[in-house]
Each structure stands twice: as structure tokens, then as C-alpha cells.
Design a protein around this motif. Structure first.
Motif, short mmCIF file in Angstrom:
data_model
loop_
_atom_site.label_atom_id
_atom_site.label_comp_id
_atom_site.label_asym_id
_atom_site.label_seq_id
_atom_site.Cartn_x
_atom_site.Cartn_y
_atom_site.Cartn_z
N THR A 1 0.85 -1.19 0.00
CA THR A 1 0.00 0.00 0.00
C THR A 1 0.89 1.24 0.00
OG1 THR A 1 -0.08 0.20 2.41
CG2 THR A 1 -1.73 -1.24 1.35
N VAL A 2 0.33 2.36 -0.41
CA VAL A 2 1.11 3.59 -0.44
C VAL A 2 1.62 3.96 0.95
CG1 VAL A 2 1.05 6.06 -0.99
CG2 VAL A 2 -0.04 4.41 -2.53
N PRO A 3 0.78 3.94 2.00
CA PRO A 3 1.31 4.25 3.33
C PRO A 3 2.44 3.31 3.76
CG PRO A 3 -1.08 4.38 3.35
CD PRO A 3 -0.70 3.77 2.03
N ASP A 4 2.29 2.01 3.45
CA ASP A 4 3.35 1.06 3.81
C ASP A 4 4.64 1.38 3.06
OD1 ASP A 4 1.70 -0.24 5.54
OD2 ASP A 4 1.35 -1.99 4.26
N ALA A 5 4.52 1.72 1.78
CA ALA A 5 5.70 2.06 0.99
C ALA A 5 6.38 3.31 1.54
CB ALA A 5 5.31 2.26 -0.47
N HIS A 6 5.60 4.32 1.85
CA HIS A 6 6.17 5.55 2.42
C HIS A 6 6.88 5.26 3.74
CE1 HIS A 6 3.25 8.36 0.04
NE2 HIS A 6 4.21 7.86 -0.71
N ARG A 7 6.26 4.44 4.57
CA ARG A 7 6.86 4.14 5.87
C ARG A 7 8.20 3.42 5.70
NH1 ARG A 7 2.93 1.79 7.79
NH2 ARG A 7 3.54 -0.38 7.43
N GLU A 8 8.26 2.47 4.76
CA GLU A 8 9.51 1.74 4.57
C GLU A 8 10.59 2.62 3.96
OE1 GLU A 8 10.08 -1.19 5.98
OE2 GLU A 8 8.09 -0.71 6.76
N LEU A 9 10.21 3.52 3.08
CA LEU A 9 11.19 4.44 2.50
C LEU A 9 11.72 5.42 3.54
CD1 LEU A 9 9.51 5.11 -0.96
CD2 LEU A 9 11.64 3.85 -0.55
N VAL A 10 10.86 5.88 4.43
CA VAL A 10 11.33 6.74 5.52
C VAL A 10 12.23 5.95 6.46
CG1 VAL A 10 10.64 8.07 7.56
CG2 VAL A 10 9.42 8.37 5.40
N ARG A 11 11.89 4.68 6.69
CA ARG A 11 12.74 3.84 7.54
C ARG A 11 14.15 3.74 6.95
NH1 ARG A 11 10.73 0.00 10.99
NH2 ARG A 11 8.83 -0.24 9.76
N ILE A 12 14.23 3.53 5.64
CA ILE A 12 15.53 3.44 4.97
C ILE A 12 16.26 4.78 5.05
CG2 ILE A 12 16.64 3.14 2.72
CD1 ILE A 12 14.26 1.18 2.08
N SER A 13 15.53 5.86 4.84
CA SER A 13 16.13 7.19 4.93
C SER A 13 16.70 7.44 6.31
CB SER A 13 15.09 8.27 4.60
OG SER A 13 14.50 8.06 3.35
N ALA A 14 15.92 7.08 7.33
CA ALA A 14 16.35 7.31 8.71
C ALA A 14 17.60 6.51 9.05
CB ALA A 14 15.21 6.96 9.67
N ALA A 15 17.66 5.28 8.58
CA ALA A 15 18.86 4.47 8.82
C ALA A 15 20.06 5.06 8.11
CB ALA A 15 18.60 3.03 8.36
N ALA A 16 19.86 5.57 6.90
CA ALA A 16 20.96 6.13 6.12
C ALA A 16 21.45 7.46 6.67
CB ALA A 16 20.53 6.30 4.66
N LEU A 17 20.57 8.19 7.32
CA LEU A 17 20.93 9.51 7.86
C LEU A 17 21.37 9.44 9.32
CD1 LEU A 17 18.03 11.55 6.24
CD2 LEU A 17 20.46 11.72 5.64
N GLY A 18 20.89 8.47 10.06
CA GLY A 18 21.23 8.35 11.47
C GLY A 18 20.40 9.25 12.34
N VAL A 19 20.55 10.55 12.14
CA VAL A 19 19.75 11.55 12.84
C VAL A 19 19.42 12.64 11.84
CG1 VAL A 19 21.80 12.76 13.72
CG2 VAL A 19 19.59 13.08 14.84
N ALA A 20 18.14 13.04 11.79
CA ALA A 20 17.72 13.97 10.76
C ALA A 20 16.41 14.62 11.14
CB ALA A 20 17.57 13.25 9.41
N ALA A 21 16.13 15.73 10.50
CA ALA A 21 14.85 16.42 10.66
C ALA A 21 13.85 15.86 9.65
CB ALA A 21 15.03 17.92 10.46
#
Length: 407
Positions: free
Chosen positions: A208-228
Motif C-alpha cells: 500500500t502507499v502508506p506502507d511504501a512511504h513508511r519503509e522508504l522513511v525507515r531506509i532514509s532514517a537508517a541512512a541519515l542516522g539523525v535527521a529532521a
């Protein structure tokens, strides 16, 4: 870690998340090392500018040192294919496993693709279908080959190359076709996605779109470590509402934790698995298209380093130069250097070099000289020209002469 982290901690967390705290390989890097970098970054941005080296090759050099670029080419364009081209953070190479998470973007092509693509899809749907049939029958093909077929009397389209290219790019945005190969002129060949991506990826159910967005943010957060929030959203260019919902869900889940960082105006989010190394012993030239510095406000908050790419700025208005790379030493961006690969002469040219305020020139100049020597060797350039301008030029020139690198 508490609910407040210091700016220095945030900086080291960010660098570790991006792979700059990892040890560089001993010997020639392998596919395993490439996977490690891609696992850290999640995405590699592409760009056609080739004044130094194509943008997608540089992040691996920054983290691995000298490596054979065929390593990346094979992962992206040969079986077993591990990477594919699509719109991630702008034009990007992404792990093939992310393709299902981006199908929501493919489904929105008619509304969100660029104007020329939307126009041809709306005004000339028959031509777009004909182009897709051409790819199916003859792929992999270049846009020029499709355009040549379109000019033949039997098709009677009578349109120019840009129309064929717009149709192919619309189909690429839709996910119907994918990049099969790139040649040494950066020309893309297109083929049906079902003939490009692994069957296991194609058979993965569409989230689903919400699930996809959540997983992409999860990947972003892991790649950034700490971010706004802005940076978590920008990493894969997500819509505001979708990213905010995803962040809220990940906070509730415990995958993200809101933290404060003194000096940061926006709220920060710390990834649950973020590492905080005691020290970072990096020495790396960082591409303008490296995910470490994508979001310029974050770069300034983390490193007190104001950075702008000046490729599109008229020459007389540039502050530092055309293709300027920050230089990472330890956990600080300590200098910036404008570079150009003069392949005909076999020389790495240094139009300018600048020291960041408060940084010790006695430490920075030799370290930067060594980094430039490694870069020149990786690019197959026999020497480094003396730096031409900037407040670090003189000291860097001396360091390069001592290292035997300058002409």
C-alpha cells in the motif's frame, strides 16, 4: 543515549550511518564492499556532469578508496542485477528490492511526471503505445534508434527525437521500461522492465502507499542516522503528508525517537539502530551529489559548512568554482576544492582550494594532498597541477610537491 544529543554526537552518528566510520577494504574492493556502501546509503544519485567523474561513481570512492568502476556497472547492468535506475532521490541507482516500494510513484506518472512526458501521454497515447511496442520487439534500444524507426514512412509519425525520448521517459517513469545498459557516453538503452529486473522482484506484491512511504522513511532514517523531517522526506522525495504519517508511525513503533540537538531549530529524529562511534577517522573527498551533503541546511547544522553547488551559476558569479568537493577529515568538513579531470593531458587540475575557518592548515594540506593523489591515481591521471587559487592553494601546492604529485 538520552533524548538530547550534542552537535558533535549528531555529526558522528550521521557519518557512521553513511559508512564513513567503516574501515576501508584492504586490497581491491569486492561486490561485498559495494553492497555494504549501498546498504548504508540506500540510494546513489546519478548525474551526467563529467568534469571530474560521473556522480554515481564518487560515493563509493569516498567510502572505499580506489575501486574498479566495473564493480558498480556490473551490479547495475549485468545479471545477477542488484541495482536499477529510477527516480529515487532525483535520477538514481537503487537496490532492485526497492522497486516495489516505488510503484506508487510509477502509478502517478500521468499526474506527476514532467510536463513533456505528461503532454505526450495525454496528446499522443497512440505514439506512446507504438514506442512501447518498439521496445518490446527490438529492445534493448536507445532513444535515437526509436526515433529513427519513427521517421520511416510506414509509421508516418514525422516527429523529432525529443518526442521519442519523451515517450520513453514517460514509460520509464511508469515502470513499463527500465534502463538495460549505459554506454561510455552515458547513453541509456531501454528494455521492458520484465526483461530487466529479477523475477523475484517483479513477483513481489505491491505494498500500500502508506506502507511504501513508511519503509522508504525507515531506509532514509537508517541512512541519515539523525535527521529532521525535511531530510527524511527529501531522501526519496516523498510527499509531505505521506512522510509525516510515516514518521509518526515509526515513532510510535519505536524505530525513530525524537531528540533535541542544541543549535538545531527543527526537531530531530534518531534512528533506533544508529551507532555513535567515539571517533571517526575519515579522510575523503565528498561529491556534490553525495547523500551526506544532499540537504544543504543539514550540512550546515552538522558541520557548520555552508555548501552550494555552482555548476549552474555564471562563471563570474561563482564563489568557489564549478565542481567543488568538500574534504572530510576526521569528523569535520575542513576544506573544499574545485577539481577537473583533464583526461587529454592526463592531469588532475585544481582550479581552487579553500580552508574552512579555524582548521589547522598544517594538518589539512598534507591530508588533502594525499587524498588528491589517491583520486588522480583512481582516475588514471598521471599528475596533479598546482592549485590555481584560494586561501589553501599555496600550502596545498607545497604539500603536493612534497608528495611528488604535482607537475
Amino acid at each position: 543515549m538520552t533524548d538530547s544529543i550534542s552537535p558533535a554526537q549528531a555529526r558522528r552518528i550521521a557519518l557512521a550511518a553513511q559508512g564513513f566510520a567503516d574501515r576501508r577494504p584492504v586490497g581491491v574492493p569486492s561486490r561485498r564492499h559495494l553492497r555494504r556502501v549501498v546498504d548504508r546509503t540506500g540510494v546513489i544519485q546519478m548525474d551526467s556532469v563529467n568534469v571530474l567523474q560521473r556522480a554515481h561513481y564518487l560515493p563509493l570512492f569516498s567510502r572505499l578508496g580506489s575501486y574498479p568502476t566495473d564493480l558498480l556497472d556490473h551490479a547495475a547492468y549485468r545479471r545477477p542485477r542488484e541495482l536499477f535506475e529510477y527516480w529515487g532521490h532525483a535520477a538514481s541507482l537503487l537496490p532492485v528490492t526497492l522497486q516495489p516500494l516505488l510503484r506508487w510513484r510509477m502509478a502517478r506518472a500521468r499526474d506527476e511526471a514532467w510536463g513533456g512526458m505528461r503532454r505526450i501521454a495525454t496528446e499522443r497515447p497512440d505514439f506512446v503505445r507504438w514506442v512501447l511496442d518498439e521496445v518490446a520487439a527490438k529492445g534493448p534500444v536507445t532513444a535515437a534508434e526509436v526515433e529513427e524507426d519513427a521517421r520511416r514512412p510506414k509509421t508516418d509519425w514525422g516527429w523529432n527525437w525529443s518526442e521519442a525520448k519523451h515517450a520513453l521517459e514517460y514509460l520509464f517513469w511508469c515502470g513499463d521500461v527500465s534502463a538495460a545498459t549505459r554506454d561510455n557516453t552515458f547513453t541509456r538503452t531501454y528494455d521492458l522492465t520484465e526483461r530487466v529486473l529479477p523475477r523475484a522482484v517483479l513477483d513481489t506484491p505491491t505494498p500500500t502507499v502508506p506502507d511504501a512511504h513508511r519503509e522508504l522513511v525507515r531506509i532514509s532514517a537508517a541512512a541519515l542516522g539523525v535527521a529532521a523531517e525535511t531530510e527524511l522526506r527529501d531522501y526519496f522525495r516523498l510527499p509531505v503528508a505521506g512522510a509525516r504519517q510515516a514518521i509518526a508511525e515509526l515513532v510510535e513503533e519505536g524505530a525513530l525517537r525524537p531528540v533535541t540537538v542544541p543549535g538545531w531549530k527543527p526537531r530531530a529524529y534518531l534512528h533506533a539502530d544508529a551507532k555513535l562511534p567515539r571517533r571517526v577517522h575519515a579522510a575523503a573527498l565528498v561529491s556534490p551529489f553525495d547523500p551526506l551533503v544532499w540537504e544543504r541546511d543539514r550540512t550546515e547544522r552538522l558541520f557548520n559548512f555552508r555548501y552550494r553547488i555552482e555548476i549552474y551559476v555564471p562563471a563570474h558569479l561563482r564563489v568557489h568554482g564549478y565542481y567543488v568537493l568538500p574534504f572530510l577529515l576526521g569528523d569535520q568538513l575542513v576544506a573544499r576544492v574545485d577539481l577537473k579531470a583533464d583526461r587529454r593531458a592526463g592531469v588532475l587540475r585544481v582550479p581552487g582550494a579553500w580552508l574552512e575557518p579555524g582548521q589547522p592548515v598544517a594538518d589539512v594540506a598534507p591530508a588533502l594532498a594525499d587524498a588528491l593523489g589517491d583520486l588522480a591515481a583512481w582516475l588514471g591521471l598521471g599528475s596533479i597541477a598546482p592549485p590555481e587559487s584560494g586561501d589553501l592553494a599555496s600550502a596545498l601546492g607545497v604539500a603536493l610537491r612534497h608528495s611528488g604529485g604535482t607537475v
